[in-house]
Design a protein around this motif. Structure first.
Motif, PDB file in Angstrom:
ATOM      1  N   HIS A 212      42.383  41.572  50.815  1.00 53.45           N
ATOM      2  CA  HIS A 212      41.972  41.777  49.419  1.00 53.45           C
ATOM      3  C   HIS A 212      43.135  41.433  48.477  1.00 53.45           C
ATOM      4  O   HIS A 212      42.972  40.695  47.501  1.00 53.45           O
ATOM      5  CB  HIS A 212      41.514  43.231  49.251  1.00 53.45           C
ATOM      6  CG  HIS A 212      41.221  43.634  47.833  1.00 53.45           C
ATOM      7  ND1 HIS A 212      39.948  43.621  47.300  1.00 53.45           N
ATOM      8  CD2 HIS A 212      42.041  44.060  46.840  1.00 53.45           C
ATOM      9  CE1 HIS A 212      40.000  44.021  46.041  1.00 53.45           C
ATOM     10  NE2 HIS A 212      41.263  44.297  45.730  1.00 53.45           N
TER      11      HIS A 212
ATOM     12  N   HIS B 248      37.088  47.783  39.183  1.00 50.93           N
ATOM     13  CA  HIS B 248      36.505  47.725  40.535  1.00 50.93           C
ATOM     14  C   HIS B 248      35.031  48.110  40.460  1.00 50.93           C
ATOM     15  O   HIS B 248      34.647  48.951  39.649  1.00 50.93           O
ATOM     16  CB  HIS B 248      37.193  48.718  41.471  1.00 50.93           C
ATOM     17  CG  HIS B 248      38.666  48.481  41.616  1.00 50.93           C
ATOM     18  ND1 HIS B 248      39.574  48.983  40.721  1.00 50.93           N
ATOM     19  CD2 HIS B 248      39.368  47.790  42.540  1.00 50.93           C
ATOM     20  CE1 HIS B 248      40.794  48.612  41.087  1.00 50.93           C
ATOM     21  NE2 HIS B 248      40.704  47.876  42.188  1.00 50.93           N
TER      22      HIS B 248
ATOM     23  N   GLU C 291      37.998  41.649  41.050  1.00 56.61           N
ATOM     24  CA  GLU C 291      37.976  42.541  42.214  1.00 56.61           C
ATOM     25  C   GLU C 291      36.875  42.130  43.193  1.00 56.61           C
ATOM     26  O   GLU C 291      37.067  42.186  44.412  1.00 56.61           O
ATOM     27  CB  GLU C 291      37.766  43.995  41.768  1.00 56.61           C
ATOM     28  CG  GLU C 291      38.925  44.577  40.980  1.00 56.61           C
ATOM     29  CD  GLU C 291      40.220  44.639  41.779  1.00 56.61           C
ATOM     30  OE1 GLU C 291      40.159  44.689  43.022  1.00 56.61           O
ATOM     31  OE2 GLU C 291      41.294  44.608  41.156  1.00 56.61           O
TER      32      GLU C 291
ATOM     33  N   HIS D 238      43.630  38.231  45.771  1.00 56.57           N
ATOM     34  CA  HIS D 238      43.916  38.403  44.340  1.00 56.57           C
ATOM     35  C   HIS D 238      44.825  37.290  43.802  1.00 56.57           C
ATOM     36  O   HIS D 238      44.786  36.984  42.613  1.00 56.57           O
ATOM     37  CB  HIS D 238      44.600  39.753  44.094  1.00 56.57           C
ATOM     38  CG  HIS D 238      43.635  40.859  43.768  1.00 56.57           C
ATOM     39  ND1 HIS D 238      42.537  40.667  42.957  1.00 56.57           N
ATOM     40  CD2 HIS D 238      43.611  42.168  44.131  1.00 56.57           C
ATOM     41  CE1 HIS D 238      41.876  41.825  42.842  1.00 56.57           C
ATOM     42  NE2 HIS D 238      42.500  42.740  43.561  1.00 56.57           N
TER      43      HIS D 238
HETATM   44 ZN   LIG Z   1      42.069  44.692  43.873  1.00 54.69          ZN
END
Ligand SMILES: [Zn+2]
Length: 526
Positions: free
Chosen positions: A361, A488, A423, A365
């Motif tokens: 994750h 998020h 996100e 980004h």
């Molecule tokens: Zn994140």
């Protein structure tokens, strides 16, 4: 109208203590008609010595002013593009666009002993806001502005003042979030010390809970996730060749910090960090004021120094991981490197669904709507071909539309697909990279034994573990607040949103094409 003496530098300093203030601003938006914020203000201003006869007047004018500020702040969803908000201006330019403030004097008094010059550059994330704010202040009664600042100063320190002010805050907080009780005092105290003396508390935590072995194993997982990510870039079929090459170089250059900064285990180094903070053991509030001043001066002091790429922005006791585009680095803090996210004894399926996903994750980004605008050295510099940008934007639109469709149970509200897109892109990519890295490891070292009693294949266990890590309980009020303020998606949709777009999930659980978790049209960026 009554006014109370106020120190401007203290007020500015405490705009950094944003948590209670954020709750207040959201409360203003969410429950304008509610009594909660009024009761909170009444208690605070009363405790500050305002006479009952003037209290309602002061509150009403401050409240109106707060609403006017809320109206000129652009919503989060409109502040997503760094290219639109990265405005470098000199102090003189700032002065010209906002003559109502004496910026140079304010900054000099805050930055002392560091020198600030009229030609020093600052970032102004919203020029429009600064201009509107200046006009608003010019057209407002100075007493109202003064009282508004005093109110925010008091609200910022509310958790470290007296019990009546704190109780008033807890009532407001409970109204906004749906919580039923206040937090026990020892937890409040532990949190405050952990926030204000973060690396010192981090050292205690690391000594107790994190060894060098964990660091080594997580480094290996990071390397495997990077490999899986680069494979997906190589074969994604939509990036142009030149963009693809630079993306791979950026992934190679990405630094992965694991656990904690080494210096915190050296007591002398740690002491140096806090030597300028004065702690008065008999005066908690004063100690917090001293700490706030220290913290702001330290932050402003960075203006005259080169960018410290090795700085850890978060302490190891926070259960989180982060990616920092301006240094092209990711950090996995020690507190997240524990069960159920990671354990040396776990099956690979569990570790890759846990820390593997977290690493993937953060890595993704570096290439989302925000991260992709930075190059491998952390500078904002274009490296995408026009064609790749167009395709990226097309794919991003698919993700925005997908998440915008989700209505969150009990709230009557939908996810803001635009505010959460970065996100969501990171999540959608991460589940694939984590799964692929896990499969590669199993292929190399052999299939593991299945967990006893579960009657699931290891692939199924991977997806179950992933979903289980997002198990969360939230009250409706808190969910509504999250939908307005958090970048998020809510936890359940981090599971549904990602797994429904991943063929390997459908294969593992034999989901029919066209069913909810296996739609015919899927979104994919990385
Ligand atoms: Zn994140």
């Amino acid at each position: 109208m009554t006014t109370i003496p106020l120190s401007i530098d203290l007020w500015l300093i405490n705009q950094r203590w944003s948590y209670p203030t954020e709750v207040c601003t959201c409360a203003t938006k969410l429950i304008r008609s509610s009594l909660a914020i009024w009761q909170f203000m009444r208690t605070l201003l009363g405790e500050l010595g305002l006479e009952e006869s003037t209290l309602t007047d002061v509150m009403s004018s401050v409240f109106q002013f707060e609403v006017k500020i809320a109206e000129i702040v652009a919503p989060n969803s409109e502040r997503q593009n760094i290219l639109q908000i990265y405005n470098k201006v000199t102090v003189s330019e700032l002065q010209a666009m906002s003559p109502q403030f004496d910026w140079l004097s304010i900054l000099r008094s805050l930055a002392s002993p560091h020198a600030i010059d009229a030609n020093d550059e600052l970032l102004v994330y919203s020029i429009e806001y600064i201009k509107s704010l200046s006009t608003l202040i010019e057209n407002s009664d100075p007493k109202v502005v003064h009282n508004f600042m005093l109110w925010h100063l008091a609200a910022s320190f509310v958790q470290v003042t007296n019990s009546r002010m704190k109780e008033a805050y807890v009532k407001l907080y409970n109204t906004v979030t749906g919580a039923r009780t206040g937090q026990e005092q020892w937890k409040d105290c532990a949190n405050i010390v952990s926030n204000k003396f973060s690396m010192a508390v981090g050292a205690l935590f690391v000594r107790e809970a994190f060894g060098p072995e964990g660091k080594r194993e997580v480094s290996e997982i990071v390397a495997h996730i990077k490999t899986a990510f680069k494979e997906s870039i190589r074969y994604n079929g939509w990036m142009s060749e030149e963009t693809r090459q630079v993306a791979i170089e950026k992934a190679n250059a990405m630094d992965g910090k694991i656990g904690y900064p080494d210096y915190i285990l050296d007591p002398e180094e740690l002491d140096k960090e806090f030597e300028e903070v004065e702690v008065d053991q008999s005066n908690f509030l004063q100690s917090m004021v001293n700490q706030a001043r220290f913290s702001l001066r330290k932050s402003i002091g960075k203006l005259s120094k080169p960018h410290d790429k090795d700085e850890w922005r978060a302490p190891p006791q926070i259960m989180n991981a982060l990616y920092r585009p301006s240094t092209n680095s990711m950090v996995m803090l020690a507190a997240i490197l524990q069960r159920p996210i990671f354990d040396s004894e776990n099956l690979k399926a569990l570790n890759y669904a846990g820390i593997g996903f977290v690493v993937a994750h953060e890595l993704t980004h570096g290439f989302d709507t925000h991260g992709r605008l930075y190059n491998q050295d952390g500078n904002i510099a274009p490296w995408w071909s026009e064609e790749s940008t167009r395709k990226f934007e097309e794919r991003t639109r698919c993700v925005v539309d997908q998440y915008s469709e989700y209505e969150v149970e009990g709230t009557g509200m939908k996810i803001n697909g635009n505010m959460t897109k970065a996100e969501n892109i990171a999540d959608l990519g991460a589940i694939k990279h984590a799964f692929n890295a896990y499969r590669t490891q199993v292929m190399e070292s052999g299939e593991e034994e299945e967990l006893p009693g579960l009657e699931k294949t290891n692939d199924q266990t991977f997806f179950l573990a992933y979903a289980q890590n997002w198990c969360t309980n939230r009250r409706t009020e808190s969910s509504k607040l999250q939908l307005i303020t958090d970048s998020h998606s809510p936890a359940a949709y981090r599971v549904i949103g990602t797994l429904s777009q991943f063929d390997e999930f459908s294969r593992a659980f034999s989901c029919n094409v066209g069913s909810n978790m296996n739609p015919e049209q899927k979104c994919s960026v990385f």
